[in-house]
Design a protein around this motif. Sequence first.
Motif, PDB file in Angstrom:
ATOM      1  N   ALA A   1       0.908  -1.284   0.077  1.00 23.65           N
ATOM      2  CA  ALA A   1       0.205  -0.110   0.083  1.00 23.65           C
ATOM      3  C   ALA A   1       0.936   1.237   0.176  1.00 23.65           C
ATOM      4  CB  ALA A   1      -0.874  -0.088   1.418  1.00 23.65           C
ATOM      5  N   GLU A   2       0.388   2.227  -0.679  1.00 26.45           N
ATOM      6  CA  GLU A   2       1.102   3.600  -0.721  1.00 26.45           C
ATOM      7  C   GLU A   2       0.419   4.643  -0.236  1.00 26.45           C
ATOM      8  OE1 GLU A   2       3.424   6.414  -3.680  1.00 26.45           O
ATOM      9  OE2 GLU A   2       3.055   4.299  -4.465  1.00 26.45           O
ATOM     10  N   LEU A   3       0.809   5.472   0.459  1.00 22.30           N
ATOM     11  CA  LEU A   3       0.188   6.839   1.207  1.00 22.30           C
ATOM     12  C   LEU A   3       0.982   7.985   0.542  1.00 22.30           C
ATOM     13  CD1 LEU A   3      -0.252   5.979   4.842  1.00 22.30           C
ATOM     14  CD2 LEU A   3      -1.750   5.172   3.005  1.00 22.30           C
ATOM     15  N   LEU A   4       0.322   8.932   0.463  1.00 16.24           N
ATOM     16  CA  LEU A   4       0.986  10.425   0.210  1.00 16.24           C
ATOM     17  C   LEU A   4       0.661  11.296   1.217  1.00 16.24           C
ATOM     18  CD1 LEU A   4      -0.280  10.912  -3.698  1.00 16.24           C
ATOM     19  CD2 LEU A   4       1.912  10.190  -2.776  1.00 16.24           C
ATOM     20  N   ALA A   5       1.868  12.017   1.565  1.00 17.41           N
ATOM     21  CA  ALA A   5       1.514  13.027   2.773  1.00 17.41           C
ATOM     22  C   ALA A   5       1.964  14.178   2.303  1.00 17.41           C
ATOM     23  CB  ALA A   5       2.601  12.540   3.782  1.00 17.41           C
ATOM     24  N   ALA A   6       1.226  15.345   2.674  1.00 18.96           N
ATOM     25  CA  ALA A   6       1.537  16.881   2.209  1.00 18.96           C
ATOM     26  C   ALA A   6       1.454  17.592   3.571  1.00 18.96           C
ATOM     27  CB  ALA A   6       0.526  17.214   1.237  1.00 18.96           C
ATOM     28  N   THR A   7       2.229  18.331   3.951  1.00 22.22           N
ATOM     29  CA  THR A   7       2.547  19.114   5.012  1.00 22.22           C
ATOM     30  C   THR A   7       3.530  20.426   4.590  1.00 22.22           C
ATOM     31  OG1 THR A   7       4.581  18.500   6.124  1.00 22.22           O
ATOM     32  CG2 THR A   7       2.577  17.217   6.559  1.00 22.22           C
ATOM     33  N   PRO A   8       3.261  21.362   5.358  1.00 18.83           N
ATOM     34  CA  PRO A   8       4.365  22.554   5.303  1.00 18.83           C
ATOM     35  C   PRO A   8       5.678  22.073   5.310  1.00 18.83           C
ATOM     36  CG  PRO A   8       2.778  23.255   6.546  1.00 18.83           C
ATOM     37  CD  PRO A   8       2.407  21.888   6.543  1.00 18.83           C
ATOM     38  N   PRO A   9       6.706  22.077   4.715  1.00 13.50           N
ATOM     39  CA  PRO A   9       8.116  21.331   4.632  1.00 13.50           C
ATOM     40  C   PRO A   9       8.693  21.319   6.007  1.00 13.50           C
ATOM     41  CG  PRO A   9       8.031  23.060   2.731  1.00 13.50           C
ATOM     42  CD  PRO A   9       6.590  23.269   3.438  1.00 13.50           C
ATOM     43  N   ALA A  10       8.546  22.454   6.945  1.00  9.90           N
ATOM     44  CA  ALA A  10       9.281  22.397   8.237  1.00  9.90           C
ATOM     45  C   ALA A  10       8.621  21.329   9.054  1.00  9.90           C
ATOM     46  CB  ALA A  10       8.997  23.906   8.692  1.00  9.90           C
TER      47      ALA A  10
ATOM     48  N   LEU B   1       3.762   1.071   2.856  1.00 11.11           N
ATOM     49  CA  LEU B   1       3.442   0.163   3.861  1.00 11.11           C
ATOM     50  C   LEU B   1       3.249  -1.421   3.378  1.00 11.11           C
ATOM     51  CD1 LEU B   1       0.445   2.178   5.333  1.00 11.11           C
ATOM     52  CD2 LEU B   1       2.735   2.268   5.971  1.00 11.11           C
ATOM     53  N   ASP B   2       3.760  -2.133   4.170  1.00 15.62           N
ATOM     54  CA  ASP B   2       3.717  -3.651   4.004  1.00 15.62           C
ATOM     55  C   ASP B   2       2.598  -4.193   4.568  1.00 15.62           C
ATOM     56  OD1 ASP B   2       3.958  -6.209   2.721  1.00 15.62           O
ATOM     57  OD2 ASP B   2       6.096  -6.376   3.935  1.00 15.62           O
ATOM     58  N   VAL B   3       1.251  -4.167   4.240  1.00 16.38           N
ATOM     59  CA  VAL B   3       0.336  -4.588   4.894  1.00 16.38           C
ATOM     60  C   VAL B   3      -0.655  -5.256   4.085  1.00 16.38           C
ATOM     61  CG1 VAL B   3      -0.984  -2.331   5.042  1.00 16.38           C
ATOM     62  CG2 VAL B   3      -1.797  -3.899   6.759  1.00 16.38           C
ATOM     63  N   ARG B   4      -1.393  -6.451   4.592  1.00 18.44           N
ATOM     64  CA  ARG B   4      -2.450  -7.201   3.750  1.00 18.44           C
ATOM     65  C   ARG B   4      -3.917  -6.710   4.158  1.00 18.44           C
ATOM     66  NH1 ARG B   4       0.600  -9.498  -0.467  1.00 18.44           N
ATOM     67  NH2 ARG B   4       2.799  -9.078  -0.256  1.00 18.44           N
ATOM     68  N   ASP B   5      -4.140  -6.768   5.543  1.00 16.54           N
ATOM     69  CA  ASP B   5      -5.074  -6.635   6.142  1.00 16.54           C
ATOM     70  C   ASP B   5      -5.807  -5.394   6.060  1.00 16.54           C
ATOM     71  OD1 ASP B   5      -6.926  -6.013   8.780  1.00 16.54           O
ATOM     72  OD2 ASP B   5      -7.411  -8.019   7.865  1.00 16.54           O
TER      73      ASP B   5
ATOM     74  N   THR C   1      -4.535  11.536  11.631  1.00 15.53           N
ATOM     75  CA  THR C   1      -4.597  12.422  12.735  1.00 15.53           C
ATOM     76  C   THR C   1      -3.437  13.128  13.046  1.00 15.53           C
ATOM     77  OG1 THR C   1      -6.131  10.985  13.827  1.00 15.53           O
ATOM     78  CG2 THR C   1      -5.090  12.377  15.405  1.00 15.53           C
ATOM     79  N   ARG C   2      -2.129  12.571  12.907  1.00 15.72           N
ATOM     80  CA  ARG C   2      -0.894  13.343  13.012  1.00 15.72           C
ATOM     81  C   ARG C   2      -0.647  14.365  12.033  1.00 15.72           C
ATOM     82  NH1 ARG C   2       4.708  10.146  13.049  1.00 15.72           N
ATOM     83  NH2 ARG C   2       3.565   8.990  14.776  1.00 15.72           N
ATOM     84  N   ALA C   3      -1.068  14.164  10.907  1.00 20.86           N
ATOM     85  CA  ALA C   3      -0.844  15.310   9.645  1.00 20.86           C
ATOM     86  C   ALA C   3      -1.892  16.528   9.860  1.00 20.86           C
ATOM     87  CB  ALA C   3      -1.353  14.415   8.465  1.00 20.86           C
ATOM     88  N   ARG C   4      -3.109  16.083  10.339  1.00 19.73           N
ATOM     89  CA  ARG C   4      -3.970  17.308  10.721  1.00 19.73           C
ATOM     90  C   ARG C   4      -3.482  18.234  11.542  1.00 19.73           C
ATOM     91  NH1 ARG C   4      -9.605  13.568  10.636  1.00 19.73           N
ATOM     92  NH2 ARG C   4      -9.593  13.380   8.419  1.00 19.73           N
ATOM     93  N   GLY C   5      -2.750  17.800  12.609  1.00 19.87           N
ATOM     94  CA  GLY C   5      -2.035  18.457  13.800  1.00 19.87           C
ATOM     95  C   GLY C   5      -1.305  19.366  13.274  1.00 19.87           C
ATOM     96  N   ARG C   6      -0.528  18.871  12.128  1.00 20.71           N
ATOM     97  CA  ARG C   6       0.637  19.789  11.458  1.00 20.71           C
ATOM     98  C   ARG C   6       0.387  20.323  10.092  1.00 20.71           C
ATOM     99  NH1 ARG C   6       4.792  18.887  14.490  1.00 20.71           N
ATOM    100  NH2 ARG C   6       4.847  17.137  15.884  1.00 20.71           N
ATOM    101  N   HIS C   7      -1.110  20.699  10.065  1.00 23.44           N
ATOM    102  CA  HIS C   7      -1.620  21.524   9.121  1.00 23.44           C
ATOM    103  C   HIS C   7      -1.259  20.609   7.564  1.00 23.44           C
ATOM    104  CE1 HIS C   7      -1.905  24.721  11.784  1.00 23.44           C
ATOM    105  NE2 HIS C   7      -0.629  24.502  11.993  1.00 23.44           N
ATOM    106  N   GLY C   8      -1.385  19.322   7.820  1.00 19.79           N
ATOM    107  CA  GLY C   8      -1.186  18.395   6.545  1.00 19.79           C
ATOM    108  C   GLY C   8      -2.232  17.775   6.342  1.00 19.79           C
ATOM    109  N   HIS C   9      -2.045  16.401   5.249  1.00 21.49           N
ATOM    110  CA  HIS C   9      -2.790  15.593   5.037  1.00 21.49           C
ATOM    111  C   HIS C   9      -2.187  14.201   4.498  1.00 21.49           C
ATOM    112  CE1 HIS C   9      -6.690  14.194   3.645  1.00 21.49           C
ATOM    113  NE2 HIS C   9      -6.232  13.608   2.568  1.00 21.49           N
ATOM    114  N   ILE C  10      -2.941  13.291   4.620  1.00 21.95           N
ATOM    115  CA  ILE C  10      -2.430  11.815   4.252  1.00 21.95           C
ATOM    116  C   ILE C  10      -3.726  11.064   3.322  1.00 21.95           C
ATOM    117  CG2 ILE C  10      -1.800   9.317   4.858  1.00 21.95           C
ATOM    118  CD1 ILE C  10       0.071  11.342   5.839  1.00 21.95           C
ATOM    119  N   ALA C  11      -3.301  10.836   2.038  1.00 20.70           N
ATOM    120  CA  ALA C  11      -4.216  10.060   1.163  1.00 20.70           C
ATOM    121  C   ALA C  11      -3.729   8.800   0.971  1.00 20.70           C
ATOM    122  CB  ALA C  11      -4.352  11.090  -0.003  1.00 20.70           C
ATOM    123  N   HIS C  12      -4.826   7.822   0.786  1.00 24.44           N
ATOM    124  CA  HIS C  12      -4.279   6.455   0.153  1.00 24.44           C
ATOM    125  C   HIS C  12      -4.489   6.422  -1.149  1.00 24.44           C
ATOM    126  CE1 HIS C  12      -5.810   1.877  -0.145  1.00 24.44           C
ATOM    127  NE2 HIS C  12      -4.594   2.224  -0.318  1.00 24.44           N
TER     128      HIS C  12
END
Length: 860
Positions: free
Chosen positions: A312-321, A347-351, A364-375
């Motif tokens: 599985a692959e995720l994309l993360a986007a936050t301010p660079p800092a 990620l190496d996950v099958r379930d 949740t961690r990304a939102r706290g840092r003004h970012g986003h995670i997408a599957h």
Amino acid sequence: MPPVLHDPENLANVFAAIVGAANLRPPSGAEARCANLIIAPSDANAIAEIVRKCEADRITLAPIGAGRTLAEIRRAPAAVGISLARMKRIIAYEPDDMTIVAEAGATLAELNATMAARGQWLPLDPPHPELTALGAMVAAARFGPSRLSEGTARDLLIGVRLAGHDGRLVHGGGRVVKNVAGYDLMKVMTGSFGTLGIITETTFRVRPLLARRLIATMRFGDAASSFRAARTLHDAVPLAHLEVASPSVAAALGLGAEFTLIAGFGGSPVEADHLQSRILEILGANCAIADGAEADALYQRLRDFDFSASSAELLAATPPAELAALLADAPGGFIAFAGSGVARIFLDVRDAGDLDRMVGALRTRARGRHGHIAHRPSPKITRRPQNLRPAGGARSEPDARRMKAAFDRAAVSIPDLSWRTLTSAMATAPKSTPAANAAPHRRPARGIVDYELLFDCVHCGLCLESCPTYVVTRAEMDSPRGRIYLMKALAEGTLELDADALRHLDLCLECRGCETACPSGVHYGKLIERAREYVNHNVRRPPLERLRNWLIAEIFPYPERLKILLAPLRAIDRLGMRPLLRKLAPAGMRDWLDLIPPRAAQQPILAPATAAADSAPAAVVHHGCVAQTLLETENRNIEGALAAAGYRVVQMERTVCCGALDLHHGNFDRAREFARANVRELGRHGDAAILSAASGCSAVFAAYGDLLAGEPEFADAARAVSARVADLSTLLLGRDFRFPRSFPATVTYHDSCHLAHGLGVREAPRRLLRSIPGVELVEMNESDLCCGSAGSYNLTERAMARELVGRKADNIVATGADYVVLGNPGCELQIAAELRRRGEKIRVMHLADFLALALSGADA
């Protein structure tokens, strides 16, 4: 009303009449997710007819690229899909204008193959360019590592043609970089995923290929250290791309199983060497540098990277800092684009349940840092894409607003974005954007430049090849456009004036060649002068630089002081000891010594004619500073030539520096002081034309009206002085100046920057030279490219000045000329010094001195 379901056989019959039965086929591979029938039209008109037919009969339609598809925009296959595989023509390629027009089905690899022979490319480098069609690349907003330095399709797309939802063909932008008509259409189509229309043709501005590509890599024991080094490097050095790879990803890239910093850079050989030294200085001896084929291979692996070990692959986007903190202890491997705040997480996950928990925690961690995670879609774990359409099949207006909000928040920051990424982002996108949060078009600016003038520049790039520093370094920030970006960032407070920003501003010669090339009339000279004034008030230079600048400021504008300084050297010249002095002098002083002309054979001097009648047109010659000290014959020969042409030459009682050095260095207070003194003196001479042997001085006289516009006591008189500035060749041609004898010689002409670009005088000196019997004028290549003199530039930026004068000397020698004629003493000193170093016998002469030689008939 929902779309009508059509039998595939009936559909084939309907569209065979438009494109021919041979161009209809069943889907293959991933196309099956997109459409039940594939149509391959050959031109935009056929696409428009297909779209109109689908609209009229409510047939669902999906666009398909010519290699990769846009299948992910559908929750179920459409009835028909349009493939652009037959639309691959390169319509127009203008290497001199740096633009290319191609049908949307052409692949990026095909486009770059066309431009490679001219040393150009389109620096959008998504994975597998051989499979990436231009239209799909724009529609999916795909890009790759070079995004850090070159931008995205939104930055490089300058024209687009498309078939809208109703079948109308729409055109935005144009085939020239300056064209800004329909500019918003290109931005809207980038990342539209085929929902707004089918792109049929694209026009891009292109870039020079890197003459030399290098990649620096360095291993670290932990992620935090690697990100700290990446941020330090990013802030100090202009890079093509910058990544941090986790141990598993670094191993897959062939870089070893540790956290690894990857930094790409390059340019001209000179620029590449400079950047390499700077990077090694920052990172230290443990940094490895890949060059040549090794760097090209690593860049390709990085561009096409696909971590096959992941499920599985995720994309993360936050301010660079915030990126380092987001990825701390992240499960799986990652590759982070440290300069833009984007990361791919593997990620190496099958379930599916385990995947949900991991994604939820990271989100949740990304939102706290003004970012986003997408599957992102995975062949090993599949998920049903969210249904963005209402039951009727048409996207509602609120959904469209949500899609735009999601795109603004996520898509512009994520390389290789997919439709499912966008749909995931929309799950957290705000329903609307409050108007109060919208940034105004122009924000209040710090006092660095005339802020409104920055917006005259449309960043078209037509100035690039006219800029001497860009021609040498091929670095965007060493171009006028790049420096204007820099000034805007400084003015808006989004960039601090660090050593790197200062270096790009210092390197500008202020030759104003960009003003000649600019179709928008950008006042670049005013911008860079104001920027340097800001630098003077906000930067404390190192002690040696301060001493050097003080010497230049306190000696060069005062001829008597300059004569005292040069007296020992004149004595050494008389003793024939110049070569010994040059050998013993420090390396940094040799270029300075070379600029001072040695004692030479007596130059013919035109004797002033008898006094002209009071009714004759008058002219006054400002003797300047350097000219009257080092090249005193120039002023006397200008006056002699004017007298011979029937002008009444009047003398100034007091000569004061024009203020050019101070103005160009941003020292406005003293420049105005000099300007006031000259306006008082020159104002005494009525309508007399004002001349100077130095074109830089003449250009500053012509700017007095603007410089003193805010001073009521001087404003009108300053404008009158500026209006009287003239050029020797123009005045002589106006009097039908004749040469009594032939003077056989082969001559080439160098356009002094401020004469050609500041005063717009180009053809008159050439006409005057051609009017001399026996003179053959041979044009040199790049005649109007700065020689590197630029006032005191050859004293403060010796390396770039030597690079430029070397280029100028190459072009001069190639003409086979006996003489180089020009209109500025600084250029004469600079070019003559280089030709002496080379042992060339070509004589470098001011136009006035050459006229004296031709009129006297003296043997050269």
